[in-house]
Design a protein around this motif. Structure first.
Motif, PDB file in Angstrom:
ATOM      1  N   ILE A 187      40.119  22.402  36.840  1.00 25.13           N
ATOM      2  CA  ILE A 187      39.803  22.857  35.486  1.00 25.13           C
ATOM      3  C   ILE A 187      40.731  24.009  35.149  1.00 25.13           C
ATOM      4  CG2 ILE A 187      38.051  23.916  34.008  1.00 25.13           C
ATOM      5  CD1 ILE A 187      35.945  22.391  35.535  1.00 25.13           C
ATOM      6  N   ASP A 188      41.363  23.924  33.981  1.00 27.28           N
ATOM      7  CA  ASP A 188      42.291  24.977  33.555  1.00 27.28           C
ATOM      8  C   ASP A 188      41.664  25.839  32.464  1.00 27.28           C
ATOM      9  OD1 ASP A 188      42.672  23.704  31.020  1.00 27.28           O
ATOM     10  OD2 ASP A 188      44.246  22.465  31.859  1.00 27.28           O
ATOM     11  N   ASP A 189      42.392  26.858  32.045  1.00 31.12           N
ATOM     12  CA  ASP A 189      41.911  27.779  31.008  1.00 31.12           C
ATOM     13  C   ASP A 189      41.865  27.158  29.616  1.00 31.12           C
ATOM     14  OD1 ASP A 189      41.389  30.004  32.539  1.00 31.12           O
ATOM     15  OD2 ASP A 189      43.265  31.023  32.090  1.00 31.12           O
ATOM     16  N   TYR A 190      42.452  26.000  29.437  1.00 35.86           N
ATOM     17  CA  TYR A 190      42.634  25.453  28.101  1.00 35.86           C
ATOM     18  C   TYR A 190      41.590  24.428  27.688  1.00 35.86           C
ATOM     19  CZ  TYR A 190      46.876  27.878  29.144  1.00 35.86           C
ATOM     20  OH  TYR A 190      47.763  28.846  29.545  1.00 35.86           O
ATOM     21  N   SER A 191      40.869  23.864  28.651  1.00 33.39           N
ATOM     22  CA  SER A 191      39.814  22.918  28.301  1.00 33.39           C
ATOM     23  C   SER A 191      38.746  22.947  29.387  1.00 33.39           C
ATOM     24  CB  SER A 191      40.369  21.492  28.149  1.00 33.39           C
ATOM     25  OG  SER A 191      40.594  20.901  29.399  1.00 33.39           O
ATOM     26  N   ALA A 192      37.587  22.417  29.073  1.00 36.79           N
ATOM     27  CA  ALA A 192      36.500  22.349  30.047  1.00 36.79           C
ATOM     28  C   ALA A 192      36.522  21.023  30.805  1.00 36.79           C
ATOM     29  CB  ALA A 192      35.161  22.521  29.345  1.00 36.79           C
ATOM     30  N   HIS A 193      37.526  20.200  30.537  1.00 37.57           N
ATOM     31  CA  HIS A 193      37.588  18.881  31.170  1.00 37.57           C
ATOM     32  C   HIS A 193      37.952  19.009  32.646  1.00 37.57           C
ATOM     33  CE1 HIS A 193      38.194  14.604  31.593  1.00 37.57           C
ATOM     34  NE2 HIS A 193      39.357  14.861  32.160  1.00 37.57           N
ATOM     35  N   PRO A 194      37.175  18.389  33.539  1.00 35.13           N
ATOM     36  CA  PRO A 194      37.551  18.333  34.950  1.00 35.13           C
ATOM     37  C   PRO A 194      38.615  17.254  35.152  1.00 35.13           C
ATOM     38  CG  PRO A 194      35.161  18.215  34.663  1.00 35.13           C
ATOM     39  CD  PRO A 194      35.799  17.954  33.329  1.00 35.13           C
TER      40      PRO A 194
END
Length: 137
Positions: A101-108
């Motif tokens: 998970i990155d800072d730009y989306s909540a998508h795993p």
């Protein structure tokens, strides 16, 4: 700094051994070219999930099948774009499964999605440029 949290499958000791092998002679944190700072964060003894939106944690739990107790936190210096480096390290850590998970989306993000350049809600994995284009005022 920007951050990526990687939740590899397997035991924490396996991940530590992998990082030790690929980033030898350093730990707490490991570094990659002095631009990525890599460490293990645990919910029980560290700060994992302490500033996460509860909905984002619920999404992660649903995808993983349980609430992970630890993650590899990758902090990326603002001095570099970091996309190539984050992709390289994420591929290494997710080789046997898991999500990031990155800072730009909540998508795993799965490794297949990262490799294929999948677009979810208008973004790719660790997609700094598109994120800022979408959120410019």
């Amino acid at each position: 700094m920007r951050s990526v949290f990687v939740f590899p499958t397997g035991e924490q000791a396996q991940t530590v051994a992998c990082l030790d092998q690929h980033l030898p002679q350093q730990r707490s944190p490991w570094t990659l070219n002095g631009d990525l700072y890599i460490d293990i964060d645990e919910e029980a003894t560290g700060y994992l999930f302490s500033d996460w939106d509860p909905e984002d944690v619920a999404i992660l739990e649903a995808v993983v099948g349980h609430r992970p107790g630890w993650a590899v936190q990758i902090d990326v210096s603002g001095r570099i774009d970091g996309t190539a480096e984050v992709h390289q390290l994420s591929a290494l850590l997710l080789e046997h499964g898991g999500v990031a998970i990155d800072d730009y989306s909540a998508h795993p993000w799965t490794l297949d999605e990262i490799h294929s350049g999948a677009v979810i809600e208008g973004l790719r994995f660790f997609d700094l440029r598109t994120y800022y284009e979408l959120h410019r005022h």
